[in-house]
Design a protein around this motif. Sequence first.
Motif, PDB file in Angstrom:
ATOM      1  N   LYS A  19       8.426 -19.136  23.011  1.00  0.00           N
ATOM      2  CA  LYS A  19       9.761 -20.106  23.608  1.00  0.00           C
ATOM      3  C   LYS A  19      10.530 -19.905  21.900  1.00  0.00           C
ATOM      4  CE  LYS A  19       9.824 -24.616  23.728  1.00  0.00           C
ATOM      5  NZ  LYS A  19      11.158 -25.231  25.332  1.00  0.00           N
ATOM      6  N   ASP A  20      10.024 -19.360  21.115  1.00  0.00           N
ATOM      7  CA  ASP A  20      11.049 -18.996  19.859  1.00  0.00           C
ATOM      8  C   ASP A  20      10.779 -17.399  19.806  1.00  0.00           C
ATOM      9  OD1 ASP A  20      12.908 -18.940  17.661  1.00  0.00           O
ATOM     10  OD2 ASP A  20      11.926 -19.973  16.942  1.00  0.00           O
ATOM     11  N   ASN A  21      11.664 -16.572  20.208  1.00  0.00           N
ATOM     12  CA  ASN A  21      12.923 -16.415  21.325  1.00  0.00           C
ATOM     13  C   ASN A  21      12.356 -15.228  22.214  1.00  0.00           C
ATOM     14  OD1 ASN A  21      14.806 -17.215  22.568  1.00  0.00           O
ATOM     15  ND2 ASN A  21      15.860 -16.202  22.101  1.00  0.00           N
ATOM     16  N   MET A  31      15.298 -19.765  17.317  1.00  0.00           N
ATOM     17  CA  MET A  31      15.090 -21.365  17.520  1.00  0.00           C
ATOM     18  C   MET A  31      14.934 -21.525  15.869  1.00  0.00           C
ATOM     19  SD  MET A  31      13.982 -24.051  19.686  1.00  0.00           S
ATOM     20  CE  MET A  31      13.988 -23.184  21.009  1.00  0.00           C
ATOM     21  N   HIS A  32      16.322 -21.795  15.663  1.00  0.00           N
ATOM     22  CA  HIS A  32      16.350 -22.248  13.931  1.00  0.00           C
ATOM     23  C   HIS A  32      16.570 -23.467  13.366  1.00  0.00           C
ATOM     24  CE1 HIS A  32      17.595 -20.704  10.351  1.00  0.00           C
ATOM     25  NE2 HIS A  32      18.837 -21.053  10.290  1.00  0.00           N
ATOM     26  N   LYS A  33      15.330 -24.295  13.524  1.00  0.00           N
ATOM     27  CA  LYS A  33      15.325 -25.741  12.667  1.00  0.00           C
ATOM     28  C   LYS A  33      15.669 -26.954  13.310  1.00  0.00           C
ATOM     29  CE  LYS A  33      15.771 -24.160   8.037  1.00  0.00           C
ATOM     30  NZ  LYS A  33      16.680 -23.373   7.206  1.00  0.00           N
ATOM     31  N   ASP A  74       3.873 -26.819  18.158  1.00  0.00           N
ATOM     32  CA  ASP A  74       4.241 -25.601  18.102  1.00  0.00           C
ATOM     33  C   ASP A  74       5.309 -24.584  16.887  1.00  0.00           C
ATOM     34  OD1 ASP A  74       2.782 -25.431  19.634  1.00  0.00           O
ATOM     35  OD2 ASP A  74       3.048 -25.719  21.452  1.00  0.00           O
ATOM     36  N   TYR A  75       7.126 -25.756  17.191  1.00  0.00           N
ATOM     37  CA  TYR A  75       8.054 -25.174  16.486  1.00  0.00           C
ATOM     38  C   TYR A  75       7.438 -24.209  14.940  1.00  0.00           C
ATOM     39  CZ  TYR A  75      12.389 -24.473  13.909  1.00  0.00           C
ATOM     40  OH  TYR A  75      13.211 -24.650  13.552  1.00  0.00           O
ATOM     41  N   HIS A  76       7.441 -23.240  14.793  1.00  0.00           N
ATOM     42  CA  HIS A  76       7.190 -22.028  13.899  1.00  0.00           C
ATOM     43  C   HIS A  76       6.211 -22.302  13.713  1.00  0.00           C
ATOM     44  CE1 HIS A  76      11.943 -21.209  12.235  1.00  0.00           C
ATOM     45  NE2 HIS A  76      11.186 -21.180  13.789  1.00  0.00           N
ATOM     46  N   GLN A  77       5.128 -21.975  14.166  1.00  0.00           N
ATOM     47  CA  GLN A  77       4.311 -22.423  14.102  1.00  0.00           C
ATOM     48  C   GLN A  77       3.271 -21.405  15.061  1.00  0.00           C
ATOM     49  OE1 GLN A  77       1.901 -24.188  11.382  1.00  0.00           O
ATOM     50  NE2 GLN A  77       4.142 -25.053  11.721  1.00  0.00           N
ATOM     51  N   ALA A 123      16.797 -11.193  13.260  1.00  0.00           N
ATOM     52  CA  ALA A 123      17.160 -11.874  12.586  1.00  0.00           C
ATOM     53  C   ALA A 123      17.539 -13.232  12.034  1.00  0.00           C
ATOM     54  CB  ALA A 123      17.893 -11.152  10.601  1.00  0.00           C
ATOM     55  N   GLU A 124      17.689 -13.641  13.052  1.00  0.00           N
ATOM     56  CA  GLU A 124      17.943 -15.073  13.058  1.00  0.00           C
ATOM     57  C   GLU A 124      17.247 -16.075  13.074  1.00  0.00           C
ATOM     58  OE1 GLU A 124      18.355 -19.532  15.277  1.00  0.00           O
ATOM     59  OE2 GLU A 124      16.867 -17.915  14.971  1.00  0.00           O
ATOM     60  N   GLU A 125      15.994 -16.046  12.481  1.00  0.00           N
ATOM     61  CA  GLU A 125      14.919 -17.089  12.039  1.00  0.00           C
ATOM     62  C   GLU A 125      15.803 -16.801  10.493  1.00  0.00           C
ATOM     63  OE1 GLU A 125      13.693 -18.983  13.532  1.00  0.00           O
ATOM     64  OE2 GLU A 125      12.599 -17.878  15.312  1.00  0.00           O
ATOM     65  N   ASP A 162      13.619 -12.325  16.939  1.00  0.00           N
ATOM     66  CA  ASP A 162      12.834 -11.216  15.886  1.00  0.00           C
ATOM     67  C   ASP A 162      12.279 -13.015  16.247  1.00  0.00           C
ATOM     68  OD1 ASP A 162      15.364 -12.865  15.394  1.00  0.00           O
ATOM     69  OD2 ASP A 162      14.771 -13.149  13.072  1.00  0.00           O
ATOM     70  N   HIS A 163      11.007 -13.403  15.263  1.00  0.00           N
ATOM     71  CA  HIS A 163      10.095 -14.282  14.887  1.00  0.00           C
ATOM     72  C   HIS A 163      10.003 -13.988  13.723  1.00  0.00           C
ATOM     73  CE1 HIS A 163       8.785 -18.204  15.114  1.00  0.00           C
ATOM     74  NE2 HIS A 163       8.154 -18.006  15.711  1.00  0.00           N
ATOM     75  N   LEU A 164       8.934 -14.744  13.451  1.00  0.00           N
ATOM     76  CA  LEU A 164       8.168 -15.159  11.948  1.00  0.00           C
ATOM     77  C   LEU A 164       7.401 -13.948  11.525  1.00  0.00           C
ATOM     78  CD1 LEU A 164       8.587 -18.348  11.819  1.00  0.00           C
ATOM     79  CD2 LEU A 164      10.312 -17.002  10.969  1.00  0.00           C
TER      80      LEU A 164
END
Length: 574
Positions: free
Chosen positions: A363-365, A1-3, A516-519, A397-399, A345-347
Amino acid sequence: MHKKVALVVAPLLIAAACSTKEERPSAEPVPGPTPTVLRTPIGELPEPDMAAALAHTRVLASDEFQGRAPGTRGEDLTVAYLVDQFKKLGLKPGNTDGTYVQKVPLVGITPAPAPLIFRKGSEEQRLEWKDDVVAWSKHVADSAVLDNSELVFVGYGVVAPEFNWDDYKGVDVRGKTLVMLVNDPPVPDPANEAELDPKTFGGRAMTYYGRWTYKYEIAMEKGAAGALIVHETEPAGYPFSVVQSKVTEQFDLVTPDKNMKRPAIEGWITLDKARDLLRLAGQDFGTLKSMAATRDFKPVPLGVSASMTITNTLRTIDSRNVVARFDGRDPQLKNQYVIYTAHWDHLGIGPAVNGDNIYNGAKDNAVGVAAILELARAFTKLPVPTRRSILFLAVTAEEQGLLGSEYYTVAPIYPLARTVADINIDGMNVNGRTRDLTLVGYGASELDDYTRDAAGEQGRIIRPDPEPEKGFYYRSDHFNFAKQGVPALDPDEGVEYIGKPKEFGEQVRSEWTERDYHQPSDVVRPDWDLAGAREDLQVFFAVGYRVAEADKAPDWKPGNEFKAKREETLRTRK
Ligand SMILES: [Zn+2]
């Protein structure tokens, strides 16, 4: 999920009072003919297995998978898991080289902090790194320099022939540094000066011309040495702090020219510093900004130069898209493809929050990738295969800026002219059944009609993006398909939860955004309820299935900004 951080419900109420095309009340369908489809009722189509989807999500979002960052052990585990699952489902290798992967070469670029200096005669204005300026070089090179490059204010920097709009007016800006405004030019409606003209740049809705990525792309086309966007929170859709997160390593695709055609330096400056710059140039920001909202605008040389040296630390990695194929049955149409995409992908591992440093991205993703696995399973349960073929593409590499999907769309395994639709899943509803389903960019293509009809069979309605001015349509993987002309669907969760208080939707969304977003706390929770996700997936299955069965491939709606690209692709079809 992108921003996707700022999607809230409230603006819908305001939207009812306005009149631009994206803001119809959700119950009212977008006008347009319903495409001819094979009418198997949605309830009689194979069902996604939600227990299996949850199990995949738990694996992909486990600590063992280390947050699934490209180029890490987390990538190896993820790719191996997905390939294994697609094999078990009996799907064919999606790559024509006989494998289930497409290699995606990436370069990671970390810029060293540096000031940006504006000079006019003996006067000098210094912009401090991160506080006043966030800049980078996409050049795959050790350093990039602006050496007293002449600054030119180019307004919104837009060339949009369909709106008879050209901010450059033939002025040669090669080797110069462009100062540009973010978002679309805000053109008043001739019928009502208080509103934006819905016929020019989509009114209140943002078109791609408004996105920051477009600004750097047009600067490249014009041969500019530098491109600086003036950050304004409202038109950008996010505060400067979001821009400031770009000072760390950024990944990009490695192009054959090592990105040397791009401006040497791209970046953002704060609104305050932009005002100071224009004062130094003997101009006024507000005046120039108003001029920029008109067709008569011409570039304004500022008589000020820009200097900056950026030193890069580089590393290259080979990441992977995972791709599997479900063969169609029709001798001709099987060479056409419906694609389901979800980014795997994620972070990865990052700064610890409450003692946890693994960014699990459930959730992402993870859940979206699990969803395409279960959609794939559902297709294998059909009594006969679909006429067209289906591709399941889990992108990397969506993120990092939608790079895996960008790579696929510039180096497609199957020609884009024969790719009839992309259905993208980025996040799924984990909070129970909803009466509605959100479609970002509602009204863009006939895929929206398919979605509306399928949801309608469930007694549900489509809700348009509540904040079209923030350009969410341009922020996930389907956008790369759209940009290349492929009709692309960007569904998002509903907000009206069945059996829950009215404010529940907004509550769970803001809880997600803030907590939670990007955490590291984006994990599978015991209270997850996938009953709503199940219904959404039934819709996504029905859409893909019916598009794969239809006589005619879906198209963009008239007036859509991607329609011309599609027509061009189809004209050059082999
Ligand atoms: Zn994300």
